[in-house]
Design an enzyme around this catalytic site. Sequence first.
Site, short mmCIF file in Angstrom:
data_model
loop_
_atom_site.label_atom_id
_atom_site.label_comp_id
_atom_site.label_asym_id
_atom_site.label_seq_id
_atom_site.Cartn_x
_atom_site.Cartn_y
_atom_site.Cartn_z
N ASP A 96 29.82 30.27 70.61
CA ASP A 96 28.73 31.18 70.89
C ASP A 96 27.85 30.54 71.97
O ASP A 96 28.04 29.37 72.35
CB ASP A 96 27.95 31.55 69.63
CG ASP A 96 27.23 32.89 69.80
OD1 ASP A 96 27.06 33.34 70.95
OD2 ASP A 96 26.83 33.49 68.80
C1 BGC Z 1 25.27 36.03 70.58
C2 BGC Z 1 26.69 36.52 70.75
C3 BGC Z 1 26.92 36.96 72.17
C4 BGC Z 1 26.58 35.81 73.11
C5 BGC Z 1 26.83 36.12 74.56
C6 BGC Z 1 24.88 35.04 71.65
O1 BGC Z 1 23.52 34.74 71.61
O2 BGC Z 1 25.13 35.44 69.30
O3 BGC Z 1 26.95 37.55 69.84
O4 BGC Z 1 28.23 37.39 72.33
O5 BGC Z 1 25.22 35.48 72.95
O6 BGC Z 1 25.94 37.03 75.08
#
Ligand code: BGC
Length: 764
Positions: free
Chosen positions: A306
């Site tokens: 993530d």
């Molecule tokens: C979120 C994810 C997301 C990623 C990219 C993160 O903060 O938890 O769900 O895909 O950002 O934008």
Amino acid sequence: MVRTLRRTRCFAVLLVTALSAPVAGAALPTGTPPHAGHAAERAFIDALLARMTLEEKLGQLNQPRGLGNDTGPAAQAASEAQIGGGEVGSILGVDGARRTCELQRVAVQRSRLGIPLLFASDVIHGYRTVFPVPLGEAASFDPDEVAVAARHAAVEATAHGIHWTYAPMVDIARDPRWGRVVEGSGEDPYLGAAMAAARVRGFQGDDASSAPGSHLAAPDTLLATAKHFVGYGLAEGGRDYAGADLSERSLREVQLPPFKAAVAAGAQSVMAAFNEVSGIPMHANRGLLEGVLRGEWGWDGVLVSDYNGVQELMAHGVAATREDAGRLALRAGVDVDMVSRIYLSDLPAAVRAGRVPMAQVDAAVRRVLAAKLRLGLFDDPYRYCSDPARQEALTLTAESRAAARRMAQKSFVLLQNDGAVLPLSRSLRTLAVIGPLADHRRAMLGNWAVAAREEDAVTPLEGLRAALGMDTRLLVAQGAAIDGDDTSGFDQAVAAARQADAVVMFLGEHPDMSAEANNRSSLGLPGVQQQLALAVAATGKPVVVVLLNGRPLTIAPLQGKVPAILEAWFPGVEGGNAIADVLFGAADPSGKLPVTFPRNVGQVPIYYAHKNTGRPPSETEKYTSKYLDVAWTPLYVFGHGLGYTTYRYDPPRVSRPKLALDDLAQQVDVRVTNTGKRAGVEVVQLYLRDDVASVTRPVRQLRGFRRVPLQPGESRIVSFTLGFDDLAMYDEQMHQVVEPGTFTVFVGGSSSAEQSARFEVMAP
Ligand code: BGC
């Protein structure tokens, strides 16, 4: 000792599959790269890997952001110099045919090996054609429609150069304080698994006629990412990112099933979760990533961190340095490092010094290259972006808008309709339209629609105007803001209501009160909206409240005061039209709640599949499991949702009252009759209870659902089949088993279905 039918499972295997070392000096493959077939794919990748320097390999694992996509600390954006230097394997948050082609050209023409980039983005519920938020889509209980919605998103997003979406979010959420409840399919693993598989099919396409995997090479394949693996929905206190102390039983029975379903549906990617599970942050959780996901399930896709998740291992307190963090994440099985740049900058020295095995780097690089190969990017790196006319032609089409309208209609849940206030007549002389969300364009789109444009959205007020003839006068009054304590608009709103034949109020949350990091400690209507609703309802006019929100709300005070309440979530670009369709009866409300609505926040977590306890709640017995100050039951149960007609369920019939352990096929038939005067669609639901088992079981679990259209007076027999997976549970040794004994099936229109039948699984 009870004998059981058992399906064995491997315990978390902690070994990384040893992958053979690259063939030194192998020549770059010539001719057309393979699309499918493991041997051909492997040979192609072996040859390429053999040509790569350590830095080039780590570059493939590095994913910087594009511009304007920060959901954490600002990260360094991708530069053309880095791409040309082979330091970038994929990019987060760049889109558009022109821009993605420009950057692809840099990768292909300027980097030494010319390996194409992957463009990743959060295409969550539609792209330019924004569909209802995922929680709303789940309320349709219609996986096929949800797959269609995801397909539309894929067609649009891929025409804008995007290869890879960070969706579906399949986290099970039982705490509505957590803002991200809006992004998933609610509280139930069975419904969640059905929605997860549907979305994967929709994003990636599922041309069953082609050889396995070969359909991925279609130019509108959007790689799907099941996220966030795992336990992210269990955030303590509803605070995003907080950890979960999780038993293996609830992990396997509640949290993992939607991931397993996504993987079984072919999901090419999975994202690690920010949280820890029982003391081990998921980005370092080798037991669950390498052990369960790759080892037990045999999944070979790309595991992405993530946003900044690798670096956050330091804040978690399991890594002292960036190198430690990178080492732990790579060892756990995280292939792609989203935005922290740790793999690229801190792992080369660690690999050279022998602190990180090259085999781990190679295994991760192989998976990234395989994804590029499967998409056909080695064949034609520009296949997603070379045709700007296609981008134009496929954006916001009449067909995608029609699909968004249909999906929205199906996502609405009629929570109550006292006195059959709904549907409203189209020949009203005067309709009052009240509330802060009546003309709120953003609220149609939700919090996370990366390509959304406000001007595309139809607001409820616009939808009502379009649906009503010139003869109906609309009296519009905002009444109050979404938040804050200003009641100065109440008088005008009440005056409008007094002059009207009927009143529709649009109340709820601002879209930025839902989704990532948008947690709430209270679940009521924000600000003074509840007071406004009660003041307007006190006029005695027929009042309908339409809720626009991303989580269950505690709206008990409206019960008995406001006759009709329609839950419309954040409904997408066609939301306003779809709301008008349902309010005037051009479409029937047919959605059901994918999540329990509590009476107050103190009841949280509250969900239908709870355990009985040794002292099940009883109104008359003091020493039972309940509260002093509020009923123990929810306000609206999981699966609840009314229509404009009524249904009768006859008692279900089981095909075989006794089943042998080695032949568990069971058919359950139920006759459902439309007893009202209008046609409707009922979501018939089947729940199962294992009456006595060697470990405690939920009071009931969803095991089947079907949307059934019924004309007035029409009856249909709806049949469900049950088998091993439906009857199984994990025993004390965590073996998946079916135990002899009785099971009760409940069939009806919600999780409080009362019609039941019983059957017995016989001991051998
Ligand atoms: C979120 C994810 C997301 C990623 C990219 C993160 O903060 O938890 O769900 O895909 O950002 O934008």
